[in-house]
Write a protein that holds these residues in place. Sequence first.
Motif, PDB file in Angstrom:
ATOM      1  N   SER A 138       0.816  -1.206   0.000  1.00  0.00           N
ATOM      2  CA  SER A 138       0.000   0.000   0.000  1.00  0.00           C
ATOM      3  C   SER A 138       0.853   1.260   0.000  1.00  0.00           C
ATOM      4  O   SER A 138       0.574   2.218  -0.725  1.00  0.00           O
ATOM      5  CB  SER A 138      -0.929   0.003   1.225  1.00  0.00           C
ATOM      6  OG  SER A 138      -1.686   1.179   1.274  1.00  0.00           O
ATOM      7  N   VAL A 141       2.450   1.755  -3.543  1.00  0.00           N
ATOM      8  CA  VAL A 141       1.456   2.147  -4.532  1.00  0.00           C
ATOM      9  C   VAL A 141       1.037   3.598  -4.329  1.00  0.00           C
ATOM     10  O   VAL A 141       0.905   4.368  -5.291  1.00  0.00           O
ATOM     11  CB  VAL A 141       0.236   1.214  -4.466  1.00  0.00           C
ATOM     12  CG1 VAL A 141      -0.907   1.761  -5.312  1.00  0.00           C
ATOM     13  CG2 VAL A 141       0.609  -0.183  -4.932  1.00  0.00           C
ATOM     14  N   THR A 142       0.862   4.002  -3.093  1.00  0.00           N
ATOM     15  CA  THR A 142       0.447   5.367  -2.783  1.00  0.00           C
ATOM     16  C   THR A 142       1.502   6.380  -3.187  1.00  0.00           C
ATOM     17  O   THR A 142       1.189   7.490  -3.629  1.00  0.00           O
ATOM     18  CB  THR A 142       0.145   5.503  -1.278  1.00  0.00           C
ATOM     19  OG1 THR A 142      -0.887   4.579  -0.921  1.00  0.00           O
ATOM     20  CG2 THR A 142      -0.300   6.913  -0.931  1.00  0.00           C
ATOM     21  N   ARG A 146       0.586   7.652 -11.340  1.00  0.00           N
ATOM     22  CA  ARG A 146       0.071   6.739 -12.350  1.00  0.00           C
ATOM     23  C   ARG A 146       0.910   6.762 -13.623  1.00  0.00           C
ATOM     24  O   ARG A 146       0.764   5.887 -14.478  1.00  0.00           O
ATOM     25  CB  ARG A 146      -1.385   7.078 -12.676  1.00  0.00           C
ATOM     26  CG  ARG A 146      -2.348   6.836 -11.524  1.00  0.00           C
ATOM     27  CD  ARG A 146      -2.414   5.370 -11.158  1.00  0.00           C
ATOM     28  NE  ARG A 146      -3.380   5.106 -10.088  1.00  0.00           N
ATOM     29  CZ  ARG A 146      -3.533   3.938  -9.491  1.00  0.00           C
ATOM     30  NH1 ARG A 146      -2.761   2.926  -9.861  1.00  0.00           N
ATOM     31  NH2 ARG A 146      -4.416   3.782  -8.530  1.00  0.00           N
ATOM     32  N   LEU A 150       4.295   0.435 -11.694  1.00  0.00           N
ATOM     33  CA  LEU A 150       4.959  -0.132 -10.519  1.00  0.00           C
ATOM     34  C   LEU A 150       4.908  -1.652 -10.548  1.00  0.00           C
ATOM     35  O   LEU A 150       3.837  -2.251 -10.644  1.00  0.00           O
ATOM     36  CB  LEU A 150       4.291   0.372  -9.237  1.00  0.00           C
ATOM     37  CG  LEU A 150       4.872  -0.167  -7.924  1.00  0.00           C
ATOM     38  CD1 LEU A 150       6.327   0.262  -7.752  1.00  0.00           C
ATOM     39  CD2 LEU A 150       4.031   0.287  -6.732  1.00  0.00           C
ATOM     40  N   LEU A 167      -2.237  -6.211  -5.197  1.00  0.00           N
ATOM     41  CA  LEU A 167      -1.662  -5.578  -6.385  1.00  0.00           C
ATOM     42  C   LEU A 167      -2.718  -5.377  -7.462  1.00  0.00           C
ATOM     43  O   LEU A 167      -2.757  -4.327  -8.116  1.00  0.00           O
ATOM     44  CB  LEU A 167      -0.527  -6.440  -6.938  1.00  0.00           C
ATOM     45  CG  LEU A 167       0.721  -6.588  -6.064  1.00  0.00           C
ATOM     46  CD1 LEU A 167       1.747  -7.474  -6.769  1.00  0.00           C
ATOM     47  CD2 LEU A 167       1.325  -5.231  -5.749  1.00  0.00           C
ATOM     48  N   ALA A 170      -4.910  -2.482  -6.640  1.00  0.00           N
ATOM     49  CA  ALA A 170      -4.198  -1.205  -6.742  1.00  0.00           C
ATOM     50  C   ALA A 170      -3.736  -0.899  -8.160  1.00  0.00           C
ATOM     51  O   ALA A 170      -3.117   0.141  -8.400  1.00  0.00           O
ATOM     52  CB  ALA A 170      -2.994  -1.210  -5.804  1.00  0.00           C
ATOM     53  N   ALA A 172      -1.366  -2.228  -9.704  1.00  0.00           N
ATOM     54  CA  ALA A 172       0.087  -2.392  -9.807  1.00  0.00           C
ATOM     55  C   ALA A 172       0.360  -3.718 -10.507  1.00  0.00           C
ATOM     56  O   ALA A 172      -0.568  -4.469 -10.856  1.00  0.00           O
ATOM     57  CB  ALA A 172       0.727  -2.356  -8.428  1.00  0.00           C
TER      58      ALA A 172
END
Length: 315
Positions: A138, A141-142, A146, A150, A167, A170, A172
């Motif tokens: 988390s 990703v945060t 975009r 990732l 994932l 998110a 990712a």
Amino acid sequence: MEQRSAGDPFSHRKKPTTDRAASASLRVLLTNLIDYAGLFPPAELSMRDAVADYDRHRQSQDAWALGRFVVPVSRLSEFAETAGDLRAPDHPAWRLSALIGDDARHDAALIAQFNATNTARFVIDAAEVRVASLDAVSSAVTALTRSVTLFVEVPLNAQLDQYLNALSSAQARAKIRTGGVTPDVVPSSDDVARFLVACAANALPFKATAGLHHPMRSEYPLTYRPDAIRATMFGFLNVFLAAGLAHAGADRREVSSLLDEREPASLHFTGSGVSWNRRELSIDQLTSARRTFALSFGSCSFDEPLGDLRALALL
């Protein structure tokens, strides 16, 4: 410059069968497949040598198989200073994948700064991070925007499904470590198959890293030292064709069986696809798997994988 093991590891083995149009399926499978990671073990080249090698590969006849240049965020300044004068202004910008350290937020800021400063010369459009907890997923990703894809390297443990679900939610992508410089870090075929089948079930794209210098599964030296320890390593043809099977709906046992395949002659490349035993992947299935699922692998050598393919008379 790049190091590679001496000799032809396939001289005593039957070659894969091909027809005259086999290059079509091979092109689909191999295009932009190899992310160049010359800075990392076992090659561990200097920045100057790694940059020079990547520049050489970009201008070679094999450039179509080359992916991104992999560099730690902590060495971005060194990279820019070393590589800045190599790229002619009329050539496309280098695509980079940046390895994030422990402080994802800090490294994300450095990536944004690098991209703003080097717009015409280089672009970091991917980042990679290794995590040891679901909370770390988390956080990573945060931190990333975009505009940067990732890839999150996850442990192949009992929580694998939870990691992959996180994932997928998110948006990712996953990353699997398929080898290393010691035998203990090479995962089992069953673990790799479980990862591939689970990623396919989640429609989750992935990349691989480490231990994929050679096309076929076999025993190889783990480093370039004369006294290097040898161990059984995965082949990149095994892994990415197995990924194609998983993407096409194959079960874990069949995927694992292809990961364990050691005979190059078991593969038959044609202009319409590739077959292994009684299973076939059409060129459309290969195209779909490569475009949306099995994206690339990192290798500290680009010469070695391509040289081995030539030894197998595939290129």
